[in-house]
Motif scaffolding. Sequence first.
Motif, short mmCIF file in Angstrom:
data_model
loop_
_atom_site.label_atom_id
_atom_site.label_comp_id
_atom_site.label_asym_id
_atom_site.label_seq_id
_atom_site.Cartn_x
_atom_site.Cartn_y
_atom_site.Cartn_z
N MET A 126 0.63 -1.35 0.35
CA MET A 126 0.36 -0.10 -0.07
C MET A 126 0.82 1.25 0.40
N PHE A 127 0.93 2.01 -0.57
CA PHE A 127 1.60 3.14 -1.08
C PHE A 127 0.96 4.32 -0.45
N TRP A 128 0.92 5.14 -0.05
CA TRP A 128 -0.22 6.03 0.33
C TRP A 128 0.72 7.93 0.35
N ALA A 129 -0.56 8.62 0.15
CA ALA A 129 0.41 9.87 0.73
C ALA A 129 0.01 10.90 0.50
N GLU A 130 0.18 11.52 2.14
CA GLU A 130 -0.67 13.06 2.21
C GLU A 130 -0.07 14.30 1.79
N MET A 137 5.20 3.21 2.43
CA MET A 137 4.75 1.91 1.81
C MET A 137 4.34 1.38 2.83
N ASN A 138 3.44 0.70 2.83
CA ASN A 138 3.12 0.10 4.35
C ASN A 138 3.35 1.48 4.94
N GLU A 139 3.68 0.71 5.92
CA GLU A 139 4.80 0.97 7.58
C GLU A 139 6.03 1.54 8.06
N SER A 140 6.86 2.08 5.90
CA SER A 140 7.92 2.02 5.40
C SER A 140 7.77 3.45 5.22
N ARG A 141 8.71 4.77 5.19
CA ARG A 141 8.77 6.20 4.62
C ARG A 141 9.64 5.94 3.49
N TYR A 196 7.10 3.18 -7.64
CA TYR A 196 7.95 2.84 -7.34
C TYR A 196 9.18 4.24 -7.75
N VAL A 197 8.87 5.07 -8.24
CA VAL A 197 10.11 6.54 -8.45
C VAL A 197 10.16 7.21 -6.68
N ALA A 198 8.68 7.12 -6.71
CA ALA A 198 8.34 7.67 -4.96
C ALA A 198 9.76 6.85 -3.89
N ALA A 199 9.56 4.88 -4.47
CA ALA A 199 10.36 4.38 -3.43
C ALA A 199 11.42 4.34 -3.39
N GLY A 200 12.22 4.86 -4.82
CA GLY A 200 12.89 4.64 -5.15
C GLY A 200 13.93 3.71 -5.82
#
Length: 262
Positions: A126-130, A137-141, A196-200
């Motif tokens: 679960m990727f999420w942002a506000e 992503m889930n509980e990882s920044r 995936y860009v957001a996650a590097g």
Amino acid sequence: MQGSANLNLMKKAARKVGRALVKDFREVENLQVSAKGPGDFVTRADREAEKTLREELLGGRPTYGFFGEETAETEGADPTRRWIVDPLDGTTNFLHGLPHWAISIALEHKGEIIAGVVFDAAKDEMFWAEKGGGAWMNESRLRVSGRRSLSESIFATEIPAIGKATLPASLQDFARLAPVSAGVRSWGSAALNMAYVAAGRFDGYWARGMRPWDIAAGLVLVREAGGLLSAVREGHDPLINGTILCSNEPLFEGFRKVIRGE
């Protein structure tokens, strides 16, 4: 880290739809498939997913508008807020049994995307942002990659299918970028490419011929993960123009120049 009530509503709706889609994905050969156009398919699962998202999101926020891929746009009593939804981004992957597809939900306020969820139900990511709250992503920044050289970087794009007007330009983009990069991937889901860009995982992403529901949630994910983004041509809004280009800050100008052919 928990997010607002709106964000929690988005996550809950995505998980509910995700459970149903995973069940259908396991029985993909039995899905009722109808062609919307060359290389672009819609399934019963796709339509049911959007119906459920509409019920869940408007049930929780009945005054908001709703803009989805499969149904007509609904304007809400509150004209400043609307949900922008792709119930199944990566439909062709889904139909071919490839576990790379996602549910994408964005919340727009006064023309700005302020929250986004991209749920990869097959992998339970679960990727999420506000706005102002970071990307997760889930509980990882999440943070965009730290690479500084195009030659060390992997990029993602969409290679258009048969009959798409953007195919020639996209192939020209590819021909310019491939020789100066570590590789280009086309995995068939705009929402996951931006996540995936957001996650590097990818260093950058670009595409042409996008619709708002393809990229809306990804916009806030990339921004909150520290990335930069724009339309391919300067001065355009990606949600209106339909082109998108994003990466980390060190790569951005060089990447943009290559794609623009400068």
